[in-house]
Design an enzyme around this catalytic site. Structure first.
Site, PDB file in Angstrom:
ATOM      1  N   PHE A  80      14.826  25.950  -0.875  1.00 25.84           N
ATOM      2  CA  PHE A  80      14.416  26.887   0.175  1.00 25.84           C
ATOM      3  C   PHE A  80      15.450  26.837   1.285  1.00 25.84           C
ATOM      4  O   PHE A  80      15.697  25.784   1.874  1.00 25.84           O
ATOM      5  CB  PHE A  80      13.036  26.537   0.750  1.00 25.84           C
ATOM      6  N   ASP A 133      22.218  21.546   3.527  1.00 24.24           N
ATOM      7  CA  ASP A 133      21.245  22.219   4.386  1.00 24.24           C
ATOM      8  C   ASP A 133      20.311  21.143   4.946  1.00 24.24           C
ATOM      9  O   ASP A 133      19.380  20.689   4.273  1.00 24.24           O
ATOM     10  CB  ASP A 133      20.469  23.274   3.581  1.00 24.24           C
ATOM     11  N   LYS A 139      15.887  24.233  13.364  1.00 29.84           N
ATOM     12  CA  LYS A 139      14.544  23.715  13.660  1.00 29.84           C
ATOM     13  C   LYS A 139      14.472  22.765  14.867  1.00 29.84           C
ATOM     14  O   LYS A 139      14.349  23.190  15.997  1.00 29.84           O
ATOM     15  CB  LYS A 139      13.988  23.021  12.411  1.00 29.84           C
TER      16      LYS A 139
HETATM   17  C1  LIG Z   1      15.849  23.602   4.356  1.00 34.23           C
HETATM   18  C2  LIG Z   1      15.647  24.870   5.102  1.00 34.23           C
HETATM   19  N1  LIG Z   1      16.660  25.736   5.237  1.00 34.23           N
HETATM   20  C3  LIG Z   1      16.522  26.882   5.914  1.00 34.23           C
HETATM   21  C4  LIG Z   1      15.319  27.243   6.473  1.00 34.23           C
HETATM   22  C5  LIG Z   1      15.187  28.535   7.214  1.00 34.23           C
HETATM   23  O1  LIG Z   1      15.070  28.311   8.585  1.00 34.23           O
HETATM   24  P1  LIG Z   1      14.480  29.472   9.523  1.00 34.23           P
HETATM   25  O2  LIG Z   1      13.031  29.588   9.195  1.00 34.23           O
HETATM   26  O3  LIG Z   1      14.743  28.976  10.919  1.00 34.23           O
HETATM   27  O4  LIG Z   1      15.234  30.713   9.217  1.00 34.23           O
HETATM   28  C6  LIG Z   1      14.222  26.380   6.335  1.00 34.23           C
HETATM   29  C7  LIG Z   1      12.914  26.749   6.908  1.00 34.23           C
HETATM   30  O5  LIG Z   1      11.882  26.274   6.547  1.00 34.23           O
HETATM   31  C8  LIG Z   1      14.389  25.167   5.645  1.00 34.23           C
HETATM   32  O6  LIG Z   1      13.386  24.309   5.485  1.00 34.23           O
END
Ligand SMILES: Cc1ncc(COP(=O)(O)O)c(C=O)c1O
Length: 463
Positions: A156, A241, A270
């Site tokens: 994700f 990520d 976040k």
């Molecule tokens: C690992 C990871 N990458 C990217 C995102 C996307 O972040 P955003 O919701 O701020 O776009 C999330 C969101 O849950 C995430 O957990």
């Protein structure tokens, strides 16, 4: 209601006057399905206050938040230092977003981030996690001259088009295709598959979460080292990520530190927001950055109007200060070890509890098919109605009876995810362990929990 001064008092009054109508407002003007979901599972509490790791309902009852707004509230809600930093920005009449200038606060935050990730040299600021992923994809393509982006099954990375193209879960993708071409899915924890995928030498980047958020999937001990070696051999950029795992979540600043790897690009978002102002940060090697911003006429070739805004930068600076001053990461490591130990111990007593795993305060509690005939029949009925429904038999009473807010770790998953603020203390850990113990015990008896299951099945069939 306590009245502050000026505009903030108006907003507080507005909230108080209308908060009871929130579900109706959303049903009429926003996402009606979300209202239905919350009502069905009894999550329509209507929280009225948030402070630290706790939320409060209309009656002032206290709830322990194990969602942290999907990982945003590492420092808890409304941390005084972050609030003071934001107030000081607003009161200082700073020259925010001049655009034809460069931001002082962005420079300072970039320096502080890179002090914590010293093998990287440059930072690009975005406004969200997904926007950071989009930037990484563009930077990787521009830096390598290749088009392919590899990602993992069950990954994700956000829900904008580039990020969605790297989403390993069909349910998010369906209905939105076609996505970005040359996106290649490889199984998580499979170095052979990664090696084969990258051997075409057409893959610009491999984007991976060090610990997958969906299901809290941990890498095998040698996986990330192997990823780094394979990426280097095929001259593919290794992109970590750390949007969920970063900023101390796993008991280190970056989760990658647990395995001693140094990715070419690290993504943060976040928790860097201090829980107040959206932000994304792409940390990278100088040569990658320089391939994008390589001439004066390309100085604005990638960017976003609100990127580097003063409030976001101040929230980031204050967050890093609090992490250090209050030894938040050390606390996450200690409380995480304790919870993992105490929740794992429950496995001996409960046949439905299959696994407790995680690092720091990113913990998955997985349930699975029981061995006894008595429980098997009920489990099968639930599973046939809707895969993963069993977890609701745990999360619903956790909220209702024990005032603990949790989530199921993914669609159709048997894992409940614990993602509390990193500031939880020993008493909160006791609260969590006792609540899980009691709710899981109930799920092993023929009692109220399974009749809740019947209601859920009826709702699942109706949906
Ligand atoms: C690992 C990871 N990458 C990217 C995102 C996307 O972040 P955003 O919701 O701020 O776009 C999330 C969101 O849950 C995430 O957990």
């Amino acid at each position: 209601m306590t009245m502050n001064s000026g505009q903030s008092a108006d907003i507080a009054a507005l909230f108080e006057a209308y908060e009871a109508e929130r579900f109706d407002l959303h049903r009429r003007r926003l996402n009606e399905q979300m209202v239905r979901v919350l009502r069905t599972i009894g999550y329509d509490v209507g929280f009225c206050k948030g402070r630290g790791q706790y939320l409060y309902d209309r009656q002032g009852r206290r709830y322990l938040d194990l969602l942290s707004g999907f990982g945003v509230f590492a420092l808890g809600r409304n941390h005084r230092t972050v609030r003071a930093a934001l107030r000081s920005v607003i009161e200082a009449d700073l020259p925010n977003l001049v655009q034809m200038d460069v931001s002082t606060l962005a420079g300072l935050l970039a320096e502080r981030l890179l002090e914590r990730v010293p093998h990287l040299d440059k930072v690009f600021f975005a406004n969200s996690g997904a926007e950071s992923v989009e930037a990484a994809v563009k930077f990787a393509r521009a830096a390598t001259g290749r088009s392919g982006i590899a990602y993992c099954s069950h990954a994700f990375h956000g829900l904008t088009y580039g990020a969605l193209s790297l989403n390993g879960d069909e349910t998010f993708r369906r209905g939105f295709e076609p996505l970005l071409p040359d996106s290649i899915c490889v199984p998580f924890n499979d170095l052979g598959a990664l090696d084969r995928a990258l051997s075409s030498r057409r893959v610009a980047a491999f984007v991976v979460e060090p610990i997958q958020g969906k299901g809290v999937m941990l890498p095998d001990e040698d996986y990330l080292r192997g990823v780094q070696d394979i990426c280097r051999r095929h001259e593919t950029l290794f992109v970590a990520d750390e949007i969920q795992t970063g900023i101390g979540r796993t008991g280190k600043f970056l989760a990658c530190e647990h395995w001693g790897v140094e990715p070419d690009i690290v993504l943060l978002a976040k928790a860097l927001s201090g829980g107040h102002v959206p932000i994304g940060a792409v940390l990278m090697r100088k040569w990658v950055h320089d391939k994008v911003f390589n001439r004066m006429d390309r100085a604005v070739v990638h960017g976003s109007t609100f990127g580097k805004n003063d409030l976001a930068m101040a929230a980031g600076i204050a967050t890093l200060d609090v992490l250090k001053a209050e030894r938040v990461i050390e606390n996450a490591a200690r409380m995480g070890d304790r919870l993992l130990r105490e929740l794992s111990a429950l496995q001996e007593r409960y046949e439905l509890l299959k696994d407790v795993r995680g690092k720091g305060l990113m913990i998955g509690v997985e349930f699975g098919s029981p061995s006894s005939f008595r429980l098997k029949a009920s489990w099968n009925v639930l599973e046939t109605a809707a895969k993963g429904l069993f977890c609701q038999l745990i999360t619903i009473p956790l909220l209702k009876e024990h005032k603990i807010l949790t989530q199921v770790a993914a669609h159709a998953s048997h894992t409940i995810k614990l993602l509390p603020p990193l500031i939880i203390d020993a008493k909160d850990c006791e609260w969590i362990t006792r609540a899980f113990d009691e709710v899981i015990a109930d799920s092993h008896s023929a009692g109220a929990v399974w009749s809740l299951g019947k209601n859920l099945i009826e709702n699942a069939l109706r949906a």
